[in-house]
Enzyme design. Sequence first.
Site, PDB file in Angstrom:
ATOM      1  N   LYS A  37       0.841  -1.162  -0.055  1.00  0.00           N
ATOM      2  CA  LYS A  37      -0.256  -0.120  -0.092  1.00  0.00           C
ATOM      3  C   LYS A  37       0.856   1.166  -0.152  1.00  0.00           C
ATOM      4  O   LYS A  37       0.440   2.222  -0.768  1.00  0.00           O
ATOM      5  CB  LYS A  37      -1.119  -0.135   1.173  1.00  0.00           C
ATOM      6  CG  LYS A  37      -2.022   1.195   1.268  1.00  0.00           C
ATOM      7  CD  LYS A  37      -2.851   1.250   0.301  1.00  0.00           C
ATOM      8  CE  LYS A  37      -3.821   2.570   0.255  1.00  0.00           C
ATOM      9  NZ  LYS A  37      -4.824   2.525   1.460  1.00  0.00           N
ATOM     10  N   LYS A  56      -1.243  11.821   5.005  1.00  0.00           N
ATOM     11  CA  LYS A  56      -0.907  10.618   5.988  1.00  0.00           C
ATOM     12  C   LYS A  56      -0.383   9.410   5.304  1.00  0.00           C
ATOM     13  O   LYS A  56       0.792   9.368   6.145  1.00  0.00           O
ATOM     14  CB  LYS A  56      -2.450  10.201   6.723  1.00  0.00           C
ATOM     15  CG  LYS A  56      -2.139   9.240   7.835  1.00  0.00           C
ATOM     16  CD  LYS A  56      -3.469   8.540   7.871  1.00  0.00           C
ATOM     17  CE  LYS A  56      -3.356   7.291   6.946  1.00  0.00           C
ATOM     18  NZ  LYS A  56      -4.372   6.089   7.346  1.00  0.00           N
TER      19      LYS A  56
END
Lengths: 294, 294, 294, 294
Positions: free
Chosen positions: D171, D239
């Site tokens: 990811k 983030k």
Amino acid sequence: MKNIGFIGLGIMGGPMAANLARAGHSVVGYDLGPDRVERLTDAGGRGAADLAEAVAGADVVITMLPDSPDVEGVALGPDGIMRQARPGSLYIDMSTVRPETGRRLAQAGAVTGVHVLDAPVSGGEPGAVEGRLSIMVGGAEEDFATAMPLFEVLGATIVHVGPAGAGQTVKAANQLVVGGVYALVAEALVLLEASGVDGKTGLDVLAGGLAGSRILDLKRESMVNREFAPGFRVDLHHKDMGIALAAAREAGVALPMTGLVAQVMAAARAQGYGSLDHSALLKVIENLSGKDQA
Amino acid sequence: MKNIGFIGLGIMGGPMAANLARAGHSVVGYDLGPDRVERLTDAGGRGAADLAEAVAGADVVITMLPDSPDVEGVALGPDGIMRQARPGSLYIDMSTVRPETGRRLAQAGAVTGVHVLDAPVSGGEPGAVEGRLSIMVGGAEEDFATAMPLFEVLGATIVHVGPAGAGQTVKAANQLVVGGVYALVAEALVLLEASGVDGKTGLDVLAGGLAGSRILDLKRESMVNREFAPGFRVDLHHKDMGIALAAAREAGVALPMTGLVAQVMAAARAQGYGSLDHSALLKVIENLSGKDQA
Amino acid sequence: MKNIGFIGLGIMGGPMAANLARAGHSVVGYDLGPDRVERLTDAGGRGAADLAEAVAGADVVITMLPDSPDVEGVALGPDGIMRQARPGSLYIDMSTVRPETGRRLAQAGAVTGVHVLDAPVSGGEPGAVEGRLSIMVGGAEEDFATAMPLFEVLGATIVHVGPAGAGQTVKAANQLVVGGVYALVAEALVLLEASGVDGKTGLDVLAGGLAGSRILDLKRESMVNREFAPGFRVDLHHKDMGIALAAAREAGVALPMTGLVAQVMAAARAQGYGSLDHSALLKVIENLSGKDQA
Amino acid sequence: MKNIGFIGLGIMGGPMAANLARAGHSVVGYDLGPDRVERLTDAGGRGAADLAEAVAGADVVITMLPDSPDVEGVALGPDGIMRQARPGSLYIDMSTVRPETGRRLAQAGAVTGVHVLDAPVSGGEPGAVEGRLSIMVGGAEEDFATAMPLFEVLGATIVHVGPAGAGQTVKAANQLVVGGVYALVAEALVLLEASGVDGKTGLDVLAGGLAGSRILDLKRESMVNREFAPGFRVDLHHKDMGIALAAAREAGVALPMTGLVAQVMAAARAQGYGSLDHSALLKVIENLSGKDQA
């Protein structure tokens, strides 16, 4: 004379605690490595069996630990400093950690009645041994005044730079500039040498003009000679660049140069230069152009 | 006393030529803008109607022009200096241009019998007016010796840094470090202020330690106050960053910090700060975080 | 049938000229390396002894040369194409050069009455041989229409993208994206492998989502296997990154990612990978972390 | 039919839990915001009063939380999932967090006998609602097999990419490539438009060649039109860039492009575009050149 609990007796904390003991304070030290207490006991202090013993009865607790999680664990944990320290006493974190950690400590202190300062240092092991550190202090003015007699034992340049966390912010700003200037000097030197110009001659000229810097003054000769004995190690500066990026994130600012310097420093560590002086950024810049002389 | 042809009488060349005339040399100046000759004639020199007139009979020809194509056009063109200058005479290019241009001039001189030096300067308009420039010289040792009496009129720090092109290489290295340090100081200041730390207090601490630099000494107050009167203009430094990247390309090296500084400088120009002092890089770093105070 | 003068018969220009001859056009080719004309003569064209012979009587002159100075020398010099070509004829520069060069050619054409297009290509040697290049064309709509029958011989995707120089701008934009995506994929692969994740498995996932790209589709397997046979060579992409930075400078914009990609590409060349495929950026990213598998 | 405890019922977790309930599983959901449970109860699940109630008796516990500290707090705290879940049960963290968090969860599971998978997703809110997420799974093969029937309810593309933490690493790699490609496309578009080339025409050409990408396919039209409705918000990608840098740090690698992309993303947030689509990186690149059209 103060009763001081000193947590973290490593390369920096060890001589700092010893200097406080020699200055006449009652210093109780604690470290996970129990053999580290010897320097302190030689100087007239004593070792504690656990954290609680070091904190009990202390007027001032000082921590000198590697990184933010260490400090937060020791200070904010269920049996940590904040719960064990006497209300009205002073807790000074002299580690180099994230500004956010400094602010969290202060918030906890506001709840428990412990006064808190963040007071990271620069000057390295020699500065710690000789009591000539630079100390950047964040927190309340009156707590700074309380701590001043201790700071004067430990350091030569002592500046109150702002509220809680401000000491860490200034340290982060310092480290991003230092890392960046090393990288720039490295690029200048690689350009000079690859162009057939004597590196020392070229850097001498730069040192005398607007490009001049403390780093050029102190380190250009060793850099030209590829001498990288520490000094301040790449591993530590790598940690500090992480702190600088975290500080930028906390402050909501974008720092592109800092972002790149952090990766150059990471490369120095990844290439195996972690225990060399941070001027070894030169090797990363050389390697990038296939010019490593090692 | 030397017969000097001086080509390019702008902000820098004008006062330099005048200083040479005042020092007793016979100076014939030429500029595309004929009104620029006045400062020289006031100092005892005279203007030429064209390039040929300035070069004819000169012991020494000096150029002080904006960029590499200007110098190559004037020096290497079919009616250029190299074809018109007397064999045995000396040609000194004091412009800031690509090192490759310095080497091309020297190669042409080797064919035509004209001695060539590249001798870019730093110190800005005040240094030119006061004869206190720093001069970085590339070329043969004996030609450097020949030129020394003239350099001593123009500058305070005069260094022979290597063979043809070396002067330009050192200037390029200087400019990449200067641009980079401004960007780093800007990032430090933005981080400090966004974190609630007084910028002046924080930069004062940095100036006193390993992060210290000439730029912090001279410019931190004006940067904190957002005063950007030049000094050295962004537009010129933007040109110089292009030269630094070209120099890296010619030398076959990769300079990541320099690559990024060049884009930060380009942003300063693109945002309309081209005529401000190069410390206005601060505005780019502020704008990047939406913190422009303008 | 057109009379075509074709200047530059290298890896790309050679097969392009031959394809035009095979398509029935009368092609007179010229190259500084006279042995390069053979492929053209085999295809029914003929070689010229000099530039003038190639240009004389041509309806269309095409150049396919390495870099901006080559094109400007051949086209704008005192005996160049612009002075020798017939007014009303068409000059198409298919080299990859700076947009500014494209605009200079068009300005010269406006003076001499020669119509000008800039029409750089992508698709590499296979595309040139097979007549399947992509052609990005800048210039006037009617000149584009005139050239279309020739473009259809040379390419499969032919787009008129704007006025003079626009073809070069689009090519520059293409190359900065391609170089950047290679660098990003390299960083992803290095992160995956250093984290103990199988590179192929990880890149397969990326290829199937929003991170997907033509480069991941075509090159992820060879990158995982460290196969870097060109394809498109690092040396050429290094030249093209210089063009992209020059285009940004001309356009007055700051492109930080492009600035960094250019230095990563320069590193690939400096490390000796100039004749490998541009996917060899992976080696630079690996070396940066001391993970070179070579 | 499984008994599932689902912690975190936000934009992503809410529809995911509901889909599992609709597929016939017994889902007990918990969220700090109690009003978030409605979507789940509408789908046949029920809300829990606290974490313990959601975990009690569960065959599978799933977390879908904002960031690493949230997950570590809920999973590893003194009253956390790891202490309350039944030995032999399965815990799947589907949040996007640091790979190190994934490894810590697995280490805790090895102590407590809870099986652990890290399984971050991509595909955004529409993917969560429609059960068409992409799911990248790290952990043991047999645990992946156990979870597969649940993953098939939630996603369309489900890949087991390696051991504990591998899902998070993939990811992170995905997000650094996606962020980087947006920045590159933004630079291409700014260069095109500033050079007088129609942005849509230019990007159309890029999309058709080696520069082509999913992002160019899906987003070039909205980027040209400056439409930035999310999609995937800048705040979240900011983030994720922090996670990518943390992953690089944990893996001991230096990623210069990623370091710069992270700062460009930080700039987007600092400039106030946090709630726009991540393609709003374009605004940062525009602003950098003073070309903001807003």
